[in-house]
Scaffold this motif. Sequence first.
Motif, PDB file in Angstrom:
ATOM      1  N   CYS A 109       0.704  -1.268  -0.065  1.00  0.00           N
ATOM      2  CA  CYS A 109       0.020  -0.178   0.089  1.00  0.00           C
ATOM      3  C   CYS A 109       0.810   1.170   0.101  1.00  0.00           C
ATOM      4  O   CYS A 109       2.098   1.180   0.155  1.00  0.00           O
ATOM      5  CB  CYS A 109      -0.910   0.058   1.237  1.00  0.00           C
ATOM      6  N   GLU A 127      -2.904  -2.406   7.717  1.00  0.00           N
ATOM      7  CA  GLU A 127      -2.970  -1.547   6.453  1.00  0.00           C
ATOM      8  C   GLU A 127      -2.716  -2.256   5.269  1.00  0.00           C
ATOM      9  O   GLU A 127      -1.236  -3.051   5.262  1.00  0.00           O
ATOM     10  CB  GLU A 127      -2.439  -0.226   6.584  1.00  0.00           C
ATOM     11  N   CYS A 169      -7.596  -0.743   0.727  1.00  0.00           N
ATOM     12  CA  CYS A 169      -6.525  -1.672   0.369  1.00  0.00           C
ATOM     13  C   CYS A 169      -6.800  -2.993   1.150  1.00  0.00           C
ATOM     14  O   CYS A 169      -6.861  -3.894   0.740  1.00  0.00           O
ATOM     15  CB  CYS A 169      -5.233  -1.408   0.217  1.00  0.00           C
ATOM     16  N   PRO A 186      -7.472   7.581   2.396  1.00  0.00           N
ATOM     17  CA  PRO A 186      -7.137   6.696   3.390  1.00  0.00           C
ATOM     18  C   PRO A 186      -8.225   6.492   4.137  1.00  0.00           C
ATOM     19  O   PRO A 186      -9.478   7.010   4.110  1.00  0.00           O
ATOM     20  CB  PRO A 186      -5.985   7.398   4.014  1.00  0.00           C
TER      21      PRO A 186
HETATM   22  S1  SF4 Z   1      -4.425   5.436   1.312  1.00  0.00           S
HETATM   23 FE1  SF4 Z   1      -5.799   4.344  -0.329  1.00  0.00          FE
HETATM   24  S2  SF4 Z   1      -4.172   3.683  -1.653  1.00  0.00           S
HETATM   25 FE2  SF4 Z   1      -3.065   4.092   0.269  1.00  0.00          FE
HETATM   26  S3  SF4 Z   1      -2.894   2.336   1.446  1.00  0.00           S
HETATM   27 FE3  SF4 Z   1      -4.770   3.457   1.914  1.00  0.00          FE
HETATM   28  S4  SF4 Z   1      -6.331   2.606   0.804  1.00  0.00           S
HETATM   29 FE4  SF4 Z   1      -4.440   1.899  -0.063  1.00  0.00          FE
END
Ligand code: SF4
Length: 160
Positions: A14, A61, A89, A140
Amino acid sequence: MGKKLAVSWVTFACCEDSSILFVELLNEHFFEWKEKLDFRYCRLLKNKGNSFDGSDVTFVEGAIATKEDEEELKMIREKSKRLVAIGSCACTGLPSAQRNTFDDSTRREIMLIVERFGHLEKVHPIKDIVKVDYQVPGCPMDEKIFLDTLSKLLAEFEVK
Ligand code: SF4
């Protein structure tokens, strides 16, 4: 000293924006969380003594893209009483899992990298691999849902 919630924070494939958001939240919550949270594995905050052993809650995460990450996630699940998927993600795979939707010709172009670096054929949300207790969606993560989830976990583990 009162009982603390043993928490861990780990990232897989990510961009780590939710990690940044989490660190930003410390601006407001540092003194409150210092009394209530015991960070077990959190390389964002400490570079020594990181271990998932005894974690009440692990926040995860990112998506799972390699066999190595899959095995690590299974190990983390075994050591954590609760597991929380952080961000889109981790919850759905996307956007980290974009290569799952590549057409055949684009897939052929990336196969060399996929095979050479031990990547799985598809990128997975963490619920494909292990049981997930809570999800914090957003890209996020949604800050309010994260804070609500943390409050629920503090109540569940009777940390006051
Ligand atoms: S901000 Fe979006 S792209 Fe980045 S890790 Fe989190 S969910 Fe994934």
